[in-house]
Design a protein around this motif. Sequence first.
Motif, short mmCIF file in Angstrom:
data_model
loop_
_atom_site.label_atom_id
_atom_site.label_comp_id
_atom_site.label_asym_id
_atom_site.label_seq_id
_atom_site.Cartn_x
_atom_site.Cartn_y
_atom_site.Cartn_z
N PHE A 24 3.92 -11.59 -2.35
CA PHE A 24 3.24 -11.47 -3.47
C PHE A 24 3.53 -11.45 -5.04
O PHE A 24 2.52 -11.99 -5.74
CB PHE A 24 4.39 -10.00 -3.46
N TYR A 67 4.45 -2.32 -3.23
CA TYR A 67 3.53 -2.89 -2.51
C TYR A 67 4.43 -2.88 -1.08
O TYR A 67 3.27 -1.91 -0.12
CB TYR A 67 3.88 -4.21 -2.66
N GLN A 275 -2.59 -10.49 0.31
CA GLN A 275 -1.25 -9.78 0.38
C GLN A 275 -1.53 -8.88 2.07
O GLN A 275 -1.02 -8.83 3.02
CB GLN A 275 -0.89 -8.26 -0.27
#
Length: 309
Positions: A24, A67, A275
Amino acid sequence: MLRFLRRRSLTSVLPLVVVLLGVFVLARLTGDPSALYLPESATPAQRAEFAAANGFDDPIHVQMLDYLKGVVQLDLGQSLRTGEDAGTMALRAFPATLQLAGATMLIAIVLAIVIGSWAAYRPNSIGDRIASTLSMIAASVPDFWLAIMGVWIFAVVLGILPTSGVDYGMASWVLPVAVLVVRPLGVLTQVVRGAMVSALSAPYVRLARSKGASDTRVVTHHALRNAAAPALTVAGDLTVGLVNGAVVVETIFGWPGIGKLMIDSIVGRDFAALQAAVLLTAVAIFVLNIVIDIGYALLDSRVRETATA
């Protein structure tokens, strides 16, 4: 065994979280996506609107928490490049990597068993020395150099194989598999040879020979079975390495796998797709490691007793 699986799962949670947080942060070090997805003439208001639409205007810790919340809910966001669900993109690309890694390891294991067993049966012979030397060279050659040389020789100079892509049937598999198989074959050949040399000199093998067992039965039913455990462990580690490290080879050959998706996402500053690709790869490596541990425990009773303790 269930206790072993539970313990291994719990010990893998922290590394998985570290990987997710690391990718990230590193993804955002590649630059501002608006520089790629908006024209140079874009106004500050347009850039601010782009950032707000994609959640880039929030503080970094807020983006990170969103996230992680999405990962828990299996919502990995949308690709900036295509607008497609990032998880779907990763799931679509991953089978191509698994197929490539599976074909590579199957060929490497079969050849390594044959070559390593043959070399161990005649230790210190000319054939054994040649096999050992070639296997050490194979284990040391960089994949990217082999890939470039393979394209130059077989695709550019000779013109007998495609340079990249998967649109040419089995011909598309030849160069990627040939390049990726070299290092695992070299490493596994050395492992199989070393394990077989030790197994063939063991007392139970001498006992089997004294009872009139044929050379073929001694090698296949006695020595090879006991040499399988270390070979399986190394083969599993090499498979994990292929899944995790085929990025360069997939990019060179245009193989539509997870490695190429990672590179394309980095170049395109497509954070969600990158990701998702890393998350899927990390989970796959975790599962492969569990399978390797189970296989090793089934082959070695001492490991099985430790795992169930």
